[in-house]
Design a protein around this motif. Structure first.
Motif, PDB file in Angstrom:
ATOM      1  N   THR A   1       0.816  -1.215   0.000  1.00  0.00           N
ATOM      2  CA  THR A   1       0.000   0.000   0.000  1.00  0.00           C
ATOM      3  C   THR A   1       0.850   1.265   0.000  1.00  0.00           C
ATOM      4  N   GLY A   2       2.173   1.113   0.033  1.00  0.00           N
ATOM      5  CA  GLY A   2       3.062   2.271   0.054  1.00  0.00           C
ATOM      6  C   GLY A   2       3.375   2.771   1.447  1.00  0.00           C
ATOM      7  N   PHE A   3       3.037   1.970   2.474  1.00  0.00           N
ATOM      8  CA  PHE A   3       3.309   2.349   3.861  1.00  0.00           C
ATOM      9  C   PHE A   3       4.703   1.858   4.253  1.00  0.00           C
ATOM     10  N   PRO A   4       5.509   2.699   4.918  1.00  0.00           N
ATOM     11  CA  PRO A   4       6.889   2.312   5.246  1.00  0.00           C
ATOM     12  C   PRO A   4       6.976   1.348   6.430  1.00  0.00           C
ATOM     13  N   HIS A   5       7.984   0.461   6.374  1.00  0.00           N
ATOM     14  CA  HIS A   5       8.253  -0.510   7.445  1.00  0.00           C
ATOM     15  C   HIS A   5       9.757  -0.666   7.610  1.00  0.00           C
ATOM     16  N   GLY A   6      10.156  -1.086   8.793  1.00  0.00           N
ATOM     17  CA  GLY A   6      11.563  -1.389   9.044  1.00  0.00           C
ATOM     18  C   GLY A   6      12.409  -0.149   9.220  1.00  0.00           C
ATOM     19  N   THR A   7      12.273   0.534  10.348  1.00  0.00           N
ATOM     20  CA  THR A   7      13.057   1.744  10.602  1.00  0.00           C
ATOM     21  C   THR A   7      14.552   1.431  10.568  1.00  0.00           C
ATOM     22  N   VAL A   8      15.286   2.207   9.786  1.00  0.00           N
ATOM     23  CA  VAL A   8      16.735   2.067   9.698  1.00  0.00           C
ATOM     24  C   VAL A   8      17.398   3.146  10.561  1.00  0.00           C
ATOM     25  N   TRP A   9      16.882   4.363  10.523  1.00  0.00           N
ATOM     26  CA  TRP A   9      17.378   5.452  11.352  1.00  0.00           C
ATOM     27  C   TRP A   9      16.305   6.515  11.517  1.00  0.00           C
ATOM     28  N   HIS A  10      16.513   7.358  12.518  1.00  0.00           N
ATOM     29  CA  HIS A  10      15.640   8.501  12.803  1.00  0.00           C
ATOM     30  C   HIS A  10      16.555   9.709  12.936  1.00  0.00           C
ATOM     31  N   ALA A  11      16.478  10.639  11.995  1.00  0.00           N
ATOM     32  CA  ALA A  11      17.368  11.802  12.000  1.00  0.00           C
ATOM     33  C   ALA A  11      16.799  12.922  12.880  1.00  0.00           C
ATOM     34  N   ASP A  12      17.604  13.938  13.105  1.00  0.00           N
ATOM     35  CA  ASP A  12      17.176  15.091  13.896  1.00  0.00           C
ATOM     36  C   ASP A  12      16.040  15.833  13.209  1.00  0.00           C
ATOM     37  N   ARG A  13      15.179  16.403  14.016  1.00  0.00           N
ATOM     38  CA  ARG A  13      14.069  17.214  13.511  1.00  0.00           C
ATOM     39  C   ARG A  13      14.590  18.407  12.716  1.00  0.00           C
ATOM     40  N   LEU A  14      13.821  18.781  11.705  1.00  0.00           N
ATOM     41  CA  LEU A  14      14.122  19.982  10.928  1.00  0.00           C
ATOM     42  C   LEU A  14      13.066  21.029  11.285  1.00  0.00           C
ATOM     43  N   GLN A  15      13.458  22.003  12.089  1.00  0.00           N
ATOM     44  CA  GLN A  15      12.528  23.038  12.534  1.00  0.00           C
ATOM     45  C   GLN A  15      12.094  23.898  11.352  1.00  0.00           C
ATOM     46  N   SER A  16      10.815  24.268  11.330  1.00  0.00           N
ATOM     47  CA  SER A  16      10.296  25.073  10.228  1.00  0.00           C
ATOM     48  C   SER A  16       9.429  26.212  10.747  1.00  0.00           C
ATOM     49  N   GLU A  17       9.903  27.430  10.522  1.00  0.00           N
ATOM     50  CA  GLU A  17       9.115  28.604  10.895  1.00  0.00           C
ATOM     51  C   GLU A  17       7.829  28.673  10.083  1.00  0.00           C
ATOM     52  N   ASP A  18       7.880  28.233   8.840  1.00  0.00           N
ATOM     53  CA  ASP A  18       6.695  28.278   7.982  1.00  0.00           C
ATOM     54  C   ASP A  18       5.612  27.328   8.487  1.00  0.00           C
ATOM     55  N   LEU A  19       5.976  26.096   8.803  1.00  0.00           N
ATOM     56  CA  LEU A  19       4.994  25.140   9.314  1.00  0.00           C
ATOM     57  C   LEU A  19       4.439  25.602  10.659  1.00  0.00           C
ATOM     58  N   THR A  20       5.279  26.196  11.491  1.00  0.00           N
ATOM     59  CA  THR A  20       4.818  26.734  12.771  1.00  0.00           C
ATOM     60  C   THR A  20       3.817  27.861  12.534  1.00  0.00           C
ATOM     61  N   ALA A  21       4.099  28.736  11.573  1.00  0.00           N
ATOM     62  CA  ALA A  21       3.176  29.836  11.269  1.00  0.00           C
ATOM     63  C   ALA A  21       1.832  29.304  10.778  1.00  0.00           C
ATOM     64  N   PHE A  22       1.842  28.312   9.905  1.00  0.00           N
ATOM     65  CA  PHE A  22       0.579  27.754   9.417  1.00  0.00           C
ATOM     66  C   PHE A  22      -0.286  27.280  10.585  1.00  0.00           C
ATOM     67  N   ALA A  23       0.332  26.670  11.578  1.00  0.00           N
ATOM     68  CA  ALA A  23      -0.419  26.176  12.730  1.00  0.00           C
ATOM     69  C   ALA A  23      -1.072  27.327  13.499  1.00  0.00           C
ATOM     70  N   THR A  24      -0.424  28.500  13.512  1.00  0.00           N
ATOM     71  CA  THR A  24      -1.023  29.637  14.224  1.00  0.00           C
ATOM     72  C   THR A  24      -2.164  30.260  13.421  1.00  0.00           C
ATOM     73  N   TYR A  25      -2.215  30.016  12.126  1.00  0.00           N
ATOM     74  CA  TYR A  25      -3.281  30.566  11.289  1.00  0.00           C
ATOM     75  C   TYR A  25      -4.562  29.746  11.371  1.00  0.00           C
ATOM     76  N   TYR A  26      -4.438  28.535  11.864  1.00  0.00           N
ATOM     77  CA  TYR A  26      -5.571  27.609  11.910  1.00  0.00           C
ATOM     78  C   TYR A  26      -6.755  28.233  12.628  1.00  0.00           C
ATOM     79  N   GLY A  27      -7.920  28.127  12.020  1.00  0.00           N
ATOM     80  CA  GLY A  27      -9.079  28.753  12.628  1.00  0.00           C
ATOM     81  C   GLY A  27     -10.327  27.912  12.658  1.00  0.00           C
ATOM     82  N   GLY A  28     -10.241  26.635  12.440  1.00  0.00           N
ATOM     83  CA  GLY A  28     -11.467  25.847  12.456  1.00  0.00           C
ATOM     84  C   GLY A  28     -11.246  24.394  12.118  1.00  0.00           C
ATOM     85  N   GLU A  29     -12.127  23.851  11.343  1.00  0.00           N
ATOM     86  CA  GLU A  29     -12.087  22.445  10.948  1.00  0.00           C
ATOM     87  C   GLU A  29     -10.861  22.180  10.087  1.00  0.00           C
TER      88      GLU A  29
END
Length: 164
Positions: free
Chosen positions: A89-117
């Motif tokens: 189905t295209g779903f990933p399996h078998g974790t090989v590694w987990h890298a550090d988070r990539l912080q995003s000011e843009d994604l954070t801003a979108f979350a503050t714009y959220y106003g409903g459903e």
């Protein structure tokens, strides 16, 4: 336009041979205002590319890269995980590694714009999903033989098949 149709149109545009511009993608989103225009993925490219490249990634055994849109309640970020396989189905399996988070000011801003459903407001769903899709096109974060999945871990994501 229903959710599935809009998703398919945005994904087709993102996967087109000639990458689209942010205004082209944004025009398909049906967002309630123009705040999305202030968040050009190309503007975030240099800093996020630098962060991504500073993670000494070993691609051995990785056939899929997951870039999940996540939040800790204060900031939003991309959560990169390398997987060994994708199921039928295209779903990933078998974790090989987990890298550090990539912080995003843009994604954070979108979350503050959220106003409903979430699926209808757009800033909690369409804007971050489309933004990360175009960002993946610009960044090319994985080798050509790795499929990239980008989106929400509990929901929808775009698939960028390997080109090898």
């Amino acid at each position: 336009m229903d959710l599935a149709t809009r998703f398919d149109r945005v994904e087709r545009l993102l996967r087109s041979p000639v990458g689209p511009s942010w205004p082209e993608v944004g025009s398909l989103l049906g967002l309630p205002d123009d705040r999305w225009r202030e968040h050009e993925p190309a503007d975030a490219l240099a800093s996020l590319r630098s962060s991504w490249q500073s993670s000494a990634i070993d691609w051995t055994g990785v056939s899929a890269l997951w870039l999940g849109i996540e939040s800790d309640g204060v900031a939003s970020f991309l959560d990169p995980v390398g997987y060994s396989t994708l199921d039928d189905t295209g779903f990933p399996h078998g974790t090989v590694w987990h890298a550090d988070r990539l912080q995003s000011e843009d994604l954070t801003a979108f979350a503050t714009y959220y106003g409903g459903e979430a699926r209808f407001d757009g800033y909690d769903y369409w804007a971050p999903l489309a933004w990360i899709g175009l960002f993946v096109r610009l960044l090319a974060p994985a080798p050509a033989d790795v499929t990239v999945l980008a989106g929400f871990s509990g929901g929808d994501w775009f698939t960028f098949p390997s080109t090898a």
